[in-house]
Design an enzyme around this catalytic site. Structure first.
Site, PDB file in Angstrom:
ATOM      1  N   SER A 173      12.621  87.056  34.296  1.00  0.00           N
ATOM      2  CA  SER A 173      11.317  87.146  33.619  1.00  0.00           C
ATOM      3  C   SER A 173      10.093  87.231  34.502  1.00  0.00           C
ATOM      4  O   SER A 173       8.996  87.421  33.998  1.00  0.00           O
ATOM      5  CB  SER A 173      11.143  85.971  32.670  1.00  0.00           C
ATOM      6  OG  SER A 173      11.849  86.226  31.492  1.00  0.00           O
ATOM      7  N   SER A 225      10.226  88.000  30.159  1.00  0.00           N
ATOM      8  CA  SER A 225       9.359  87.410  29.174  1.00  0.00           C
ATOM      9  C   SER A 225       7.920  87.191  29.632  1.00  0.00           C
ATOM     10  O   SER A 225       7.034  87.056  28.787  1.00  0.00           O
ATOM     11  CB  SER A 225       9.932  86.053  28.734  1.00  0.00           C
ATOM     12  OG  SER A 225       9.974  85.159  29.830  1.00  0.00           O
ATOM     13  N   LYS A 272       1.071  81.751  32.478  1.00  0.00           N
ATOM     14  CA  LYS A 272       1.916  82.063  31.325  1.00  0.00           C
ATOM     15  C   LYS A 272       1.776  80.940  30.297  1.00  0.00           C
ATOM     16  O   LYS A 272       1.564  79.766  30.684  1.00  0.00           O
ATOM     17  CB  LYS A 272       3.369  82.186  31.814  1.00  0.00           C
ATOM     18  CG  LYS A 272       4.385  82.609  30.764  1.00  0.00           C
ATOM     19  CD  LYS A 272       5.770  82.771  31.419  1.00  0.00           C
ATOM     20  CE  LYS A 272       6.856  83.179  30.442  1.00  0.00           C
ATOM     21  NZ  LYS A 272       8.164  83.395  31.093  1.00  0.00           N
TER      22      LYS A 272
HETATM   23  N1  GLN Z   1      15.312  88.408  29.554  1.00  0.00           N
HETATM   24  C1  GLN Z   1      16.111  87.248  29.799  1.00  0.00           C
HETATM   25  C2  GLN Z   1      16.295  86.495  28.508  1.00  0.00           C
HETATM   26  O1  GLN Z   1      15.919  86.985  27.526  1.00  0.00           O
HETATM   27  C3  GLN Z   1      15.464  86.404  30.853  1.00  0.00           C
HETATM   28  C4  GLN Z   1      14.354  85.591  30.354  1.00  0.00           C
HETATM   29  C5  GLN Z   1      13.695  84.768  31.390  1.00  0.00           C
HETATM   30  O2  GLN Z   1      13.910  84.964  32.588  1.00  0.00           O
HETATM   31  N2  GLN Z   1      12.934  83.804  30.940  1.00  0.00           N
HETATM   32  O3  GLN Z   1      16.807  85.429  28.480  1.00  0.00           O
END
Ligand code: GLN
Length: 488
Positions: free
Chosen positions: A181, A157, A82
């Protein structure tokens, strides 16, 4: 040379082909690179790929193998990262214009482990800006699509990390999971994704979002490959002060021992009357039944504070993000705007122009909940609820060995469907967020496809530092279901 279907070749199988001389790491890497060259224009899983660097790592691996110095199950295996992992001499932008052109000065902890294991690390995988999002639509660079249906999002994400693996562009990848994420994009892309227990994998050299929630974990097309990567990246790292003082995990050892006698908790809050897509609910229930048929015992449990998890998370995660992102001031990292106008205008212009809307929203929210007069009402209160959520899990784990439910309330949604409504987007993490608040571990494993052909993941949540049990149950489910991987 053996031409592989990368999606359906596990890391163990690829390693055997390498050992038996049927393929070289250079050939494996070339196959991944050519898949990216021919297909990633449509998909958008990678932000950049360093072909020469990848091939030189692969050549070094082949050389070790020729000399009988192979380092183990990941030697010569192409993996992606990532875009929030520091990876020496490679760019790292966390999906943000604010870090455009930033070059990693060193390898992060998990990356170093993979390098020492001989993996071929190439490419930065697309993600939501600073890992904030659930659809990859908040990447400042380009969207990433879902390889099962290009009109749908891959989740986020870590959308690129999930989509690239599902599309057979690498054998596995790393992502980060702050509120879901890893698990949510794994569910939406039909791959396996593991969020280890907080502290199990080093966060050193990972761009921080919310430091008390962030955790690094692997994606792969099958459970065994996922466990292989997890075992390699886990273990104490003195450079991360929250790293648990434990040796590397050895989950591969008991992976195939089955689920006989295992108690699987089904929390009633994860199976509500409404709010979960019907096909998702039915696939998840039938996964539980499949494990019951294989000797597991299903028990009812409760996680009574589930409804408060999203609100609690958006107080704590934004507070920590506001603090972590204060360092991006145009002085030390990335581009600098309006330099000649003085310090204050330079800060304003740099941050105001280069942060995206979602990131700004979170910084504003975070500073608000921390501000004098409000901190008690929001931040302190949220910490108390966080404790209750942790207590819920500990109580539930007195009754069961693992918890099972949906990963995401819906299959992959279409581009644009939730991007204008932040609250709706936030609710896509309703079943994943509480694990981060509790600091426990969880994974998503494919459970089946909807009629429309979109994957649905089954979530399994484990006791602290008990990744072995959820991986073992996921392996049993995977073997029983024997689902097809993505044919993109
Ligand atoms: N979707 C969640 C957020 O927007 C989790 C993001 C993540 O786990 N990095 O914060």
């Amino acid at each position: 040379m053996t031409k592989l279907n990368i999606q359906s070749t596990s890391i163990t199988e690829a390693q055997k082909l390498l050992n038996d001389g049927h393929i070289t790491s250079v050939e494996l890497t070339e196959q991944c690179l050519s898949k990216i060259e021919s297909h990633d224009g449509m998909l958008g899983a990678f932000l950049s790929v360093d072909r020469d660097d990848a091939l030189s790592q692969a050549r070094a691996s082949d050389e070790r193998r020729r000399n009988g110095k192979t380092r183990g199950p990941l030697d010569g295996i192409p993996l992606g990262l990532k875009d929030n992992f520091l990876h020496q001499n490679q760019p790292c932008s966390a999906g943000s214009k604010l870090l455009e052109g930033y070059i990693s000065p060193y390898d992060g902890g998990a990356v170093r482990h993979l390098r020492e294991a001989g993996a071929v690390l190439f490419g930065r995988m697309n993600c939501d800006e600073f890992a904030m999002g659930s659809s990859n639509e908040k990447s400042a660079y380009k969207p990433c699509a879902n390889p099962w249906n290009l009109k749908h999002v891959p989740g986020g994400s870590s959308g690129g990390s999930a989509a690239g693996v599902a599309a057979g562009m690498c054998f596995g990848s790393l992502g980060t999971d702050t509120g879901g994420s890893i698990r949510q994009p794994a569910s939406l892309c039909g791959v396996v994704g593991l969020k280890p227990t907080y502290g199990r994998v080093s966060r050193f050299g990972v761009v921080a979002f919310a430091s008390s929630l962030d955790q690094v974990g692997p994606f792969a097309n099958d459970v065994e490959s996922c466990a292989t990567i997890f075992d390699a990246i886990s273990g104490h790292d003195a450079r991360d002060s929250t790293s648990a003082k434990l040796e590397s995990a050895t989950t591969l050892a008991g992976l195939k021992s089955g689920v006989k006698g295992l108690k699987i908790g089904l929390p009633k809050e994860f199976f509500p009357e409404s709010g979960v897509d019907e096909e998702v609910a039915s696939i998840v229930k039938s996964a539980a039944k499949t494990l019951e048929d294989r000797g597991a015992e299903l028990v009812d449990v409760s996680l009574p504070h589930t409804d408060y998890a999203v609100a609690t998370y958006y107080v704590l995660a934004t507070a920590e993000a506001a603090s972590n992102l204060a360092r991006y001031d145009g002085v030390r990292y990335g581009p600098r705007l309006a330099e000649s106008e003085g310090l204050e205008p330079m800060y304003r212009k740099t941050r105001g122009t280069l942060f995206g809307d979602e990131v700004k929203r979170r910084i504003l929210l975070g500073n608000y909940v921390l501000s004098a007069g409000y901190a008690d009402q929001y931040y302190v209160q949220a910490q108390k609820v966080r404790r209750k959520i942790y207590d819920d899990f500990m109580k539930a784990f007195e009754e069961c060995d693992l918890i099972l439910g949906p990963t995401s309330p819906t299959p992959a949604f279409k581009f644009g469907e939730k991007s204008t409504n932040p609250l709706e987007m936030y609710l896509s993490d309703i079943f994943t967020i509480s694990t981060n608040l509790a600091g426990t571990c969880g994974l998503s494993v494919p459970g089946g496809l909807t009629k429309e052909g979109l994957p649905v993941g089954v979530q399994m949540l484990g006791k602290p530092f008990d990744e072995s049990t959820i991986l073992k149950a996921a392996y049993a489910l995977e073997q029983a279901l024997n689902l097809d991987t993505c044919s993109f």
